[in-house]
Each structure stands twice: as structure tokens, then as C-alpha cells.
Design a protein around this motif. Structure first.
Motif, PDB file in Angstrom:
ATOM      1  N   GLY A 193       1.305   4.444  15.019  1.00 36.49           N
ATOM      2  CA  GLY A 193       0.760   4.036  13.740  1.00 36.49           C
ATOM      3  C   GLY A 193       1.711   4.088  12.565  1.00 36.49           C
ATOM      4  O   GLY A 193       1.283   3.943  11.414  1.00 36.49           O
ATOM      5  N   GLY A 237       2.454   7.978  12.139  1.00 32.22           N
ATOM      6  CA  GLY A 237       1.742   7.776  10.887  1.00 32.22           C
ATOM      7  C   GLY A 237       2.600   7.785   9.639  1.00 32.22           C
ATOM      8  O   GLY A 237       2.070   7.718   8.524  1.00 32.22           O
ATOM      9  N   SER A 253       2.996   8.873   4.081  1.00 29.74           N
ATOM     10  CA  SER A 253       2.240   8.575   5.287  1.00 29.74           C
ATOM     11  C   SER A 253       1.344   7.364   5.060  1.00 29.74           C
ATOM     12  O   SER A 253       1.028   7.013   3.914  1.00 29.74           O
ATOM     13  CB  SER A 253       1.386   9.774   5.704  1.00 29.74           C
ATOM     14  OG  SER A 253       0.328   9.967   4.781  1.00 29.74           O
ATOM     15  N   VAL A 254       0.925   6.765   6.140  1.00 31.45           N
ATOM     16  CA  VAL A 254       0.020   5.622   6.049  1.00 31.45           C
ATOM     17  C   VAL A 254      -1.280   6.033   5.376  1.00 31.45           C
ATOM     18  O   VAL A 254      -1.851   5.268   4.587  1.00 31.45           O
ATOM     19  CB  VAL A 254      -0.233   5.039   7.458  1.00 31.45           C
ATOM     20  CG1 VAL A 254      -1.318   3.973   7.422  1.00 31.45           C
ATOM     21  CG2 VAL A 254       1.053   4.462   8.038  1.00 31.45           C
ATOM     22  N   GLU A 255      -1.755   7.239   5.634  1.00 26.69           N
ATOM     23  CA  GLU A 255      -2.998   7.717   5.015  1.00 26.69           C
ATOM     24  C   GLU A 255      -2.905   7.744   3.496  1.00 26.69           C
ATOM     25  O   GLU A 255      -3.893   7.535   2.797  1.00 26.69           O
ATOM     26  CB  GLU A 255      -3.336   9.111   5.541  1.00 26.69           C
ATOM     27  CG  GLU A 255      -3.771   9.132   6.998  1.00 26.69           C
ATOM     28  CD  GLU A 255      -4.155  10.524   7.450  1.00 26.69           C
ATOM     29  OE1 GLU A 255      -3.933  11.483   6.666  1.00 26.69           O
ATOM     30  OE2 GLU A 255      -4.669  10.666   8.573  1.00 26.69           O
ATOM     31  N   GLU A 256      -1.717   7.982   2.973  1.00 20.29           N
ATOM     32  CA  GLU A 256      -1.525   8.077   1.525  1.00 20.29           C
ATOM     33  C   GLU A 256      -1.473   6.713   0.842  1.00 20.29           C
ATOM     34  O   GLU A 256      -1.490   6.646  -0.399  1.00 20.29           O
ATOM     35  CB  GLU A 256      -0.231   8.842   1.225  1.00 20.29           C
ATOM     36  CG  GLU A 256      -0.278  10.300   1.645  1.00 20.29           C
ATOM     37  CD  GLU A 256       1.085  10.967   1.579  1.00 20.29           C
ATOM     38  OE1 GLU A 256       1.117  12.211   1.629  1.00 20.29           O
ATOM     39  OE2 GLU A 256       2.113  10.258   1.483  1.00 20.29           O
ATOM     40  N   GLY A 277      -3.714   4.523   0.680  1.00 20.76           N
ATOM     41  CA  GLY A 277      -4.978   4.246   0.009  1.00 20.76           C
ATOM     42  C   GLY A 277      -5.623   2.964   0.477  1.00 20.76           C
ATOM     43  O   GLY A 277      -5.201   2.337   1.448  1.00 20.76           O
ATOM     44  N   ASP A 278      -6.648   2.572  -0.256  1.00 21.20           N
ATOM     45  CA  ASP A 278      -7.443   1.412   0.111  1.00 21.20           C
ATOM     46  C   ASP A 278      -6.632   0.123  -0.054  1.00 21.20           C
ATOM     47  O   ASP A 278      -6.080  -0.138  -1.126  1.00 21.20           O
ATOM     48  CB  ASP A 278      -8.692   1.362  -0.765  1.00 21.20           C
ATOM     49  CG  ASP A 278      -9.569   0.178  -0.435  1.00 21.20           C
ATOM     50  OD1 ASP A 278     -10.114   0.142   0.678  1.00 21.20           O
ATOM     51  OD2 ASP A 278      -9.682  -0.724  -1.297  1.00 21.20           O
TER      52      ASP A 278
END
Length: 217
Positions: free
Chosen positions: A158, A174, A187-190, A192-193
Motif C-alpha cells: 500500500g 503504507g 503515510s498514506v493514512e495522513e 486525508g480524504d
């Protein structure tokens, strides 16, 4: 040399595409191509590979021998998959990409246009030539435009590689990396939308600024 073609039903092959091209190096004299595949003009697939269901090529695609390619893989115009690679399911390889020998690509990976993969640590060195190995790109990784990936590198599950990067070291799962040499920048999670980021980018363009400036505001 006679090549055994195992072409499933529902395969569409344009005029000018070549199946079972004989390899100059030792390779199995067979080609397996799964159902529902679509090969456009200029595509050349060598003997000695096994390709799954729903394979699709753009124009002037080359797939060398000794490759294993999963289901629903697409390879777009002017890209080359060299010999001895392993490619999983639902992989998308865009235009003008080079996949070096012995590269491993897992499921659901995306390669943007112009990705170049290397497999020789010291080009021109005989010992290095005997130890050639491409990178391992793990499932779900997304590789940006004109990225270069060096031999033996592992790109984690990811991960997202930014455009123009040169990846010289392993990338954690990630992670978002970019630069030359590529470094982790989050990270990819950071991220956001996605919809919100698109809205900001469009707002920046409408205001005469760059998408990056809008996203940084």
C-alpha cells in the motif's frame, strides 16, 4: 521450432499482434493465454509465459518469456515486461514502462506512465550480472509517473511513490515517499480524504495558483 499455443476462448487479437514469438534464450516452447484477453496491434508475446484471465494490452507491448502473469492485468502502449517476472492479479501497468527481468509485482499494484525498473546492481560487472534481481513491489502499492526503482528494493504494502522519484532503499508499508533519493514523508493514512484534496486543488487552479499551493493552504 514449433510453439504450442494454448489460447482460451474469447481472446481478441488485432492484426499485427504476434503470439508465441520464439525466444533466443532457452525457454518453454508454449504460451498459455487465458480467456477474455484483448491484444492490440503491435503486441508481441514470446513463448514460455503463462498469462491469466482478462489480460489486456495496448499497442506495441512486449511480453518476454518465462513470465507468470495473473488475472485481469493490463499493460498499456509501448511498455515492456522483460523475462522471468512474476506479476499478480489486477495489476495495471501504464504506458512507456520497463519491467526488468526477475521483478516481482503482487496483486493490485498500479504503475503510472514512464516507470522504469532496474535489476543490475553494477552494470557491466560479470558477478553482478549473475545476481540480477528486480524489486519486490508488494500488494496495493501505487507508483507515480517517471519513477525509477533500483534492484533488490522492497516496496511495502500500500505504499505510495511520488512522481519522478528514484527509489534506492526499501519502502515501509503504507508510506508516502518521494524525491531523489526517495525518502519517507508521511503515510498514506495522513493524506486525508481524497475528495477534499481534489476540491482544494480545483480551488487553487480557479484562483490561478498551483494545486500544490492550494493543498498546502
Amino acid at each position: 521450432m514449433s510453439v504450442q499455443l494454448q489460447i482460451a476462448e474469447g481472446v481478441t487479437v488485432d492484426e499485427g499482434a504476434i503470439l508465441g514469438y520464439a525466444a533466443s534464450r532457452s525457454a518453454p516452447c508454449s504460451l498459455v493465454l487465458g480467456p477474455g484477453s484483448r491484444l492490440r496491434s503491435g503486441t508481441v508475446i514470446y513463448s514460455g509465459s503463462v498469462i491469466g484471465v482478462g489480460f489486456e494490452s495496448g499497442h506495441n507491448v512486449i511480453v518476454r518469456e518465462d513470465n507468470t502473469i495473473g488475472d485481469n492485468v493490463s499493460v498499456w502502449s509501448n511498455s515492456v515486461i522483460d523475462y522471468g517476472c512474476s506479476i499478480g492479479h489486477r495489476v495495471k501497468i501504464h504506458s512507456n514502462c520497463y519491467i526488468a527481468q526477475y521483478t516481482e509485482i503482487e496483486d493490485d499494484v498500479f504503475l503510472a506512465p514512464g516507470v522504469t525498473i532496474a535489476n543490475d546492481l553494477v552494470p557491466g560487472n560479470a558477478d553482478s550480472a549473475k545476481a540480477m534481481a528486480g524489486p519486490l513491489i508488494q500488494a496495493g502499492a501505487q507508483i507515480g509517473v517517471n519513477v525509477t526503482i533500483l534492484p533488490y528494493v522492497k516496496i511495502g504494502y500500500g505504499a505510495l511513490i511520488g512522481a519522478g522519484s528514484v527509489v534506492t532503499k526499501d519502502v515501509p508499508p503504507g508510506a508516502v515517499v518521494y524525491g531523489n533519493p526517495a525518502r519517507v514523508h508521511g503515510s498514506v493514512e495522513e493524506l486525508g480524504d481524497v475528495a477534499a484534496r481534489v476540491q482544494l486543488a480545483r480551488a487553487g487552479r480557479a484562483a490561478g495558483g498551483s494545486p500544490q499551493a492550494a493543498s498546502d493552504s
